[in-house]
Design a protein around this motif. Structure first.
Motif, PDB file in Angstrom:
ATOM      1  N   HIS A 175       3.720  -6.065 -14.277  1.00 16.10           N
ATOM      2  CA  HIS A 175       4.376  -7.268 -13.757  1.00 16.10           C
ATOM      3  C   HIS A 175       5.879  -7.074 -13.587  1.00 16.10           C
ATOM      4  O   HIS A 175       6.509  -7.776 -12.794  1.00 16.10           O
ATOM      5  N   GLY A 228       5.306  -4.295  -7.368  1.00 15.49           N
ATOM      6  CA  GLY A 228       3.997  -4.887  -7.610  1.00 15.49           C
ATOM      7  C   GLY A 228       2.918  -3.838  -7.712  1.00 15.49           C
ATOM      8  O   GLY A 228       3.134  -2.745  -8.220  1.00 15.49           O
ATOM      9  N   ASP A 279      -0.740  -2.320  -5.427  1.00 16.05           N
ATOM     10  CA  ASP A 279      -1.535  -2.379  -4.200  1.00 16.05           C
ATOM     11  C   ASP A 279      -3.000  -2.024  -4.409  1.00 16.05           C
ATOM     12  O   ASP A 279      -3.872  -2.573  -3.749  1.00 16.05           O
ATOM     13  N   PRO A 336      -2.967 -12.068  -8.758  1.00 17.33           N
ATOM     14  CA  PRO A 336      -1.923 -12.603  -7.873  1.00 17.33           C
ATOM     15  C   PRO A 336      -1.086 -11.523  -7.199  1.00 17.33           C
ATOM     16  O   PRO A 336      -0.674 -11.675  -6.036  1.00 17.33           O
ATOM     17  N   LEU A 337      -0.845 -10.421  -7.915  1.00 19.87           N
ATOM     18  CA  LEU A 337      -0.093  -9.320  -7.316  1.00 19.87           C
ATOM     19  C   LEU A 337      -0.901  -8.644  -6.215  1.00 19.87           C
ATOM     20  O   LEU A 337      -0.353  -8.261  -5.174  1.00 19.87           O
ATOM     21  N   GLU A 377      -3.226 -10.076  -4.434  1.00 20.27           N
ATOM     22  CA  GLU A 377      -3.266 -11.009  -3.299  1.00 20.27           C
ATOM     23  C   GLU A 377      -2.005 -10.860  -2.459  1.00 20.27           C
ATOM     24  O   GLU A 377      -2.062 -10.837  -1.222  1.00 20.27           O
ATOM     25  N   LYS A 378      -0.877 -10.768  -3.115  1.00 18.60           N
ATOM     26  CA  LYS A 378       0.402 -10.659  -2.417  1.00 18.60           C
ATOM     27  C   LYS A 378       0.457  -9.403  -1.556  1.00 18.60           C
ATOM     28  O   LYS A 378       1.014  -9.422  -0.443  1.00 18.60           O
ATOM     29  N   SER A 379      -0.115  -8.313  -2.057  1.00 17.38           N
ATOM     30  CA  SER A 379      -0.059  -7.039  -1.324  1.00 17.38           C
ATOM     31  C   SER A 379      -1.284  -6.803  -0.445  1.00 17.38           C
ATOM     32  O   SER A 379      -1.380  -5.758   0.199  1.00 17.38           O
ATOM     33  N   LYS A 380      -2.215  -7.785  -0.422  1.00 16.82           N
ATOM     34  CA  LYS A 380      -3.493  -7.598   0.288  1.00 16.82           C
ATOM     35  C   LYS A 380      -4.141  -6.298  -0.197  1.00 16.82           C
ATOM     36  O   LYS A 380      -4.501  -5.425   0.582  1.00 16.82           O
ATOM     37  N   ASN A 431      -8.927 -14.146  -0.046  1.00 14.64           N
ATOM     38  CA  ASN A 431      -7.487 -14.014  -0.297  1.00 14.64           C
ATOM     39  C   ASN A 431      -6.997 -12.603  -0.015  1.00 14.64           C
ATOM     40  O   ASN A 431      -5.997 -12.143  -0.596  1.00 14.64           O
ATOM     41  N   ASN A 432      -7.728 -11.908   0.849  1.00  8.69           N
ATOM     42  CA  ASN A 432      -7.321 -10.596   1.366  1.00  8.69           C
ATOM     43  C   ASN A 432      -7.285  -9.488   0.322  1.00  8.69           C
ATOM     44  O   ASN A 432      -6.535  -8.521   0.453  1.00  8.69           O
TER      45      ASN A 432
END
Length: 289
Positions: free
Chosen positions: A108, A113, A115, A159-160, A162-165, A208-209
């Motif tokens: 974190h 992040g 991937d 959540p990380l 999701e952010k990076s797909k 959510n990718n």
């Protein structure tokens, strides 16, 4: 570093039939993962180590996690000699709450992040249930590393991802899809638990990718199977072969991999379960178990 990339397990005739070669498109792999952060658990030897070495010539950030820090340091030093990939090592026994929390804190705090998460750490136990009557810990420790640890880790880093797909790769076993066999109850139950959990949430993650890949493996020539003498001469995959399959999944996003013959094993497990159970019970009786 070359010594690590050499296939130290030469395939015999049966292995060449059972384990078909994989073509790894290095250019596509490089385009897909360049600049990304890839977490690999169980990275100090075997499959996890070989995945790290396949990625050594690419501009990636590897977070390598295992219990044996000295092995991780050797891998880090050899990879960073190439001046391509950067490596962060973290010594942890993921069964221990405080050490798992330490890893999550590291992830974190990472500015880039994460991937890709390769869930590779695992524990295998080959033991009759009658030898485990006073060994409840056989089951708690396999569940701890094969199920609870990756579940807790992923719940924290979703959540990380999701952010990076991003992508989750589960290094699983064909036993998760076949009729269970004696003496492996702790291992099979724990691996099947995580496999079912990941497949269950996969549709939610996809919305959510976040993609998921399950790699269903037969025997692999790693430290995990060495204590079982009966496996010494049985067909087994080379860790580097498996590493190429995992790295290929980074750019294909293939949902699952299994050997070509797995479907026949699944059919037999369904159609002939009663017969196979009787045969197995007879074999155990003859062995005096």
């Amino acid at each position: 570093m070359e010594k690590k990339l050499i296939n130290d397990h030469t395939y015999g005739i049966w292995e060449r039939i059972l384990f078909q070669p994989v073509f790894l498109n290095f250019n596509r792999l490089q385009q897909e993962v360049s600049g990304k952060t890839i977490l690999i658990t169980g990275a100090s030897s075997g499959i996890g180590e070989q995945v790290a070495y396949v990625l050594a010539d690419i501009n990636v950030h590897l977070i390598l996690v295992a219990r044996r820090k000295e092995n991780l340091q050797i891998i880090k030093d050899e990879i960073e000699k190439k001046n391509k990939a950067s490596v962060t090592i973290y010594r942890a026994d993921l069964r221990i709450e405080e050490e798992l929390e330490g890893l999550l804190e590291l992830i974190h705090k990472s500015p880039k992040g994460i991937d890709v998460a390769v869930c590779n750490a695992g524990l295998s136990i080959n033991r009759s249930v009658y030898e485990s009557l006073d060994r409840y810990h056989d089951f708690t420790r396999t569940m701890a590393i094969n199920y609870f640890a990756p579940v807790k880790m992923l719940l924290s880093i979703l959540p990380l991802l999701e952010k990076s797909k991003g992508q989750i790769v589960n290094v699983s076993t064909i036993n998760s899809l076949l009729m269970p066999i004696p003496f492996w109850s702790a291992y099979q139950a724990s691996k099947s638990a995580f496999d079912t959990w990941l497949r269950s949430i996969a549709p939610e993650l996809l919305q959510n990718n976040v993609s998921t890949t399950s790699i269903y493996l037969p025997l692999v020539k790693t430290d995990m199977i060495r204590p079982t003498a009966a496996y010494e001469n049985m067909p087994a995959m080379c860790p580097n072969h498996v590493a190429k399959i995992i790295c290929q999944s980074f750019y294909t996003k293939r949902k699952k991999y299994g050997p070509w013959w797995l479907i026949f094993g699944q059919l037999a497990s369904t159609l002939f379960r009663d017969v196979l159970e009787r045969i197995t019970a007879t074999a155990i009786k003859k062995r005096g178990k």
